[in-house]
Design an enzyme around this catalytic site. Sequence first.
Site, PDB file in Angstrom:
ATOM      1  N   ASP A 610       0.808  -1.217   0.000  1.00  0.00           N
ATOM      2  CA  ASP A 610       0.000   0.000   0.000  1.00  0.00           C
ATOM      3  C   ASP A 610       0.842   1.268   0.000  1.00  0.00           C
ATOM      4  O   ASP A 610       0.341   2.346  -0.324  1.00  0.00           O
ATOM      5  CB  ASP A 610      -0.995   0.011   1.163  1.00  0.00           C
ATOM      6  CG  ASP A 610      -0.465  -0.619   2.428  1.00  0.00           C
ATOM      7  OD1 ASP A 610       0.241  -1.626   2.343  1.00  0.00           O
ATOM      8  OD2 ASP A 610      -0.777  -0.113   3.515  1.00  0.00           O
ATOM      9  N   GLY A 687      -5.170  -3.692  -4.438  1.00  0.00           N
ATOM     10  CA  GLY A 687      -6.017  -2.580  -4.879  1.00  0.00           C
ATOM     11  C   GLY A 687      -5.280  -1.255  -4.829  1.00  0.00           C
ATOM     12  O   GLY A 687      -5.368  -0.433  -5.749  1.00  0.00           O
TER      13      GLY A 687
END
Length: 849
Positions: A610, A687
């Site tokens: 991330d 993501g």
Amino acid sequence: MTLKTSLLSKRILMGTALSSSLLLIACQEHADLKTPLQASETNSLGSALVAKVDIVNPSSFKRPDEPIYLSYYDLGLSQTAALTVKTAQQVLPSQAVDINSDGELDGVYFIVDLNDKPIEVTITQQSSPSITAQTKRVQADLAHKQGGQWQPHSRPPKHQVGTGKKEYVGGEFKNVDELTPPDYYTDHSNWIRYEGPGIESDKVGYRFYLDWRNGFDIFGKLTTQPVLHTVGLDGYSSYHDKQDWGMDILKVGKSLGAGGFGLMGNNDELEHVADVSSRTARIIENGDLRASIQIDYQGWRNSYQNQNLTANISMHAGSRLAHVELSTDKNLPNIVAGVVKHPETEFIQADLDTMSNYGYGYIASWGNQSLDKSALGMAVFFKKGDVIDVRQDKNNYLAVLKPKGQSAQHTDYYFASVWQPESGINDKESFIEYLDQQAERLTIKPRITLHTTVTAKKTTQPLNDKIALEWARALADSELKRKALGYHANGWDVNRKRSPKFEYDIIGLQPYAYYQLGMATDEQTYKNVIAQVAGSFIDQQGKITAYKQSNFNIDNIPPGRNLIQLYQDTQQQQYLSAAKALRAQLQLQPRTSQGAFWHKNKYQHQVWLDGVYMGMPFLAQYGSLFETGHQQQETFAEVVNEFKLTREALRDPKTGLYYHGWDESKQQAWANKQTGVSAEFWGRGMGWLAMSVVDVLDYIPAKNTEQRDTLLAMVKELATDIAKVQDTDTGTWWQVLDKPTALGNYQESTATAMFAYFYAKALNNGYIDADYQDTALAAYQGLLNQFTLVHSDGTVSMTNQCYVAGLGFGRDGSYHYYMSEPVSKNDPKGNGPFILASLEVAKLLAGNN
């Protein structure tokens, strides 16, 4: 028709069929039903379907009597409704409940036995309450004598001799819903039956002394029937002897008893809730499945201040646990929960170092400590993140907990007792197994997928660009009503129960998404969010509130994109100064030997997946706007190199999926000793990566062909590899990407929204082949079908969000760890991608017209 287009059609049709079936059943059961909320007014033919609920056991052991609560708000109902809950085989006992003890019924509560197979439940609405017979399995009880008189205490407690305390003579016990003892009442006054309110399940009963002791006592039960209303009718002595129903099994003495509460005073000694102006006990709920009582302490004089305290205590059928929720009207440094420390007992404590802050641990005691000399175990369960300290004193085993809140403060925990004659738990090892299973049940909730008729009416509309844009508006408007503007510098982070910090989601991603929505709709209300939230952290000199550069936390960088936007819109220098401070952090950020950014200063040698999203879009945008020449090219090179190094360290060549983290030193407990990577492929981790690469391409100039080609190759590679693990039935992705059938895994909405955004934006910009349009649209339709709720007031919620995930500090990166983090709704980490995905899908569909 291509294979991918066929797959898209299957996904959308299945989602539509599911939603349509809800409407079909509603129409079949009630032909003239206009909306589910009108059933109570017009239903003369039967019941209308409100919702279908899929429930899965996330544990390797059976979970009997698992409580399920669904709010009327989530069910799409505007008011209390007569509901029937049933499986294909049977009608389930259910109860309308006041879950937050505010005096209003707010949802339906039912109990299911979770084994190794999923359970499908339907909820229907009737025109009148169900007359299905149910067994009463819990009870709240409060009674005092009436018809007698108060007299001077014949045998006052030793510490209260000569204080004017009284006892009640004559009369009979009558049940009441509320009781405030007079100031001359004390223990053993023969006025309140068994000396306070009581609560019981079919497993155990508890009583709470409504006097200066404030201790919690246990009634061991040898029957599953409610018994508290029969206990103590002949005085205090009878229930100390074993009877057919059971007996009082605990000597409380000067302790907190079995799960009582107090305060670690400023002299570092335990203070009971003893010196108060008044105590009022109330029965809040007394249903068949859930019971709750409230004790209101006015004017509690402790070593810190004079204040009020409210305790709500609840139990549900089939459980020995009681839930304690405490609220104070003034701040306290701690609340203490504990169990009595008897001689010859063994102290037991969960290993808190092996769990995340949201995991439940416990302190407990075990031994032959019941009044009948049988084995008795007692425990207090609490979230690791709430614990300040675990300690003992002369009379207690204690957990010192940190209250949380803004104006009022809140603390919650559970307590339980296990008595050998009723439980069959005969030894310490069996007791620990019980404790561990209860802790897991508190930590890892059942996997619930909720499909409501109200929602289906909206999600079955044919998808087009206008509908996608309206979904973005709907969630954005709903969150503006709920909490989005409350994240300003002097506000409150509702989810984390703390003051907002200058960080990636609440100050960065979500306000950024609002601004993009404002650009798409030309509505200033949405654009203003970045000024109201992110801008509130910047003073006139450009200093950032709640930010410390020396932490070198890359999570602090994403709000910089909003600061750049504010500077462009206003030309006010403080925003540029603050953005420069973030750029300076990245210049000084510690790095691996090859130059990849550490995630935080305290996460030494670690690269997290991330982190690419946290740092690179801002760095690329800043470089494109405020740097020139050699400096700018070095910045772009650094951005692209971060993606290269992340790929080299974290990508699995066999699957194409990326691990969550990498420790260059290979010293972290979660790191593979040969490769340094963590163990699993976390959905939202990928993501973040997918969103970051398409966002960074916005800023790398076309002339930098080699750099763009590197990033474009990664986009194409990601598009291929992510699609391989997309759920073919729903178009969504799983919390752990490559283990869809593993125990406890669930379809996760934030990753699904991020991937929908990635595919749609990559298609809109021509980065990937048009054949991926089916993947993008199936993902977005899955986002609506599986994770979107429409409420009766028109607001919208996003569900099934992994609340948080990280590595280290009790987070071992195992599969079980990713299952143990909370599943939430309406969190900025999901709301932002939902809005952004809606905008890109709207653009994609508009381009197809």
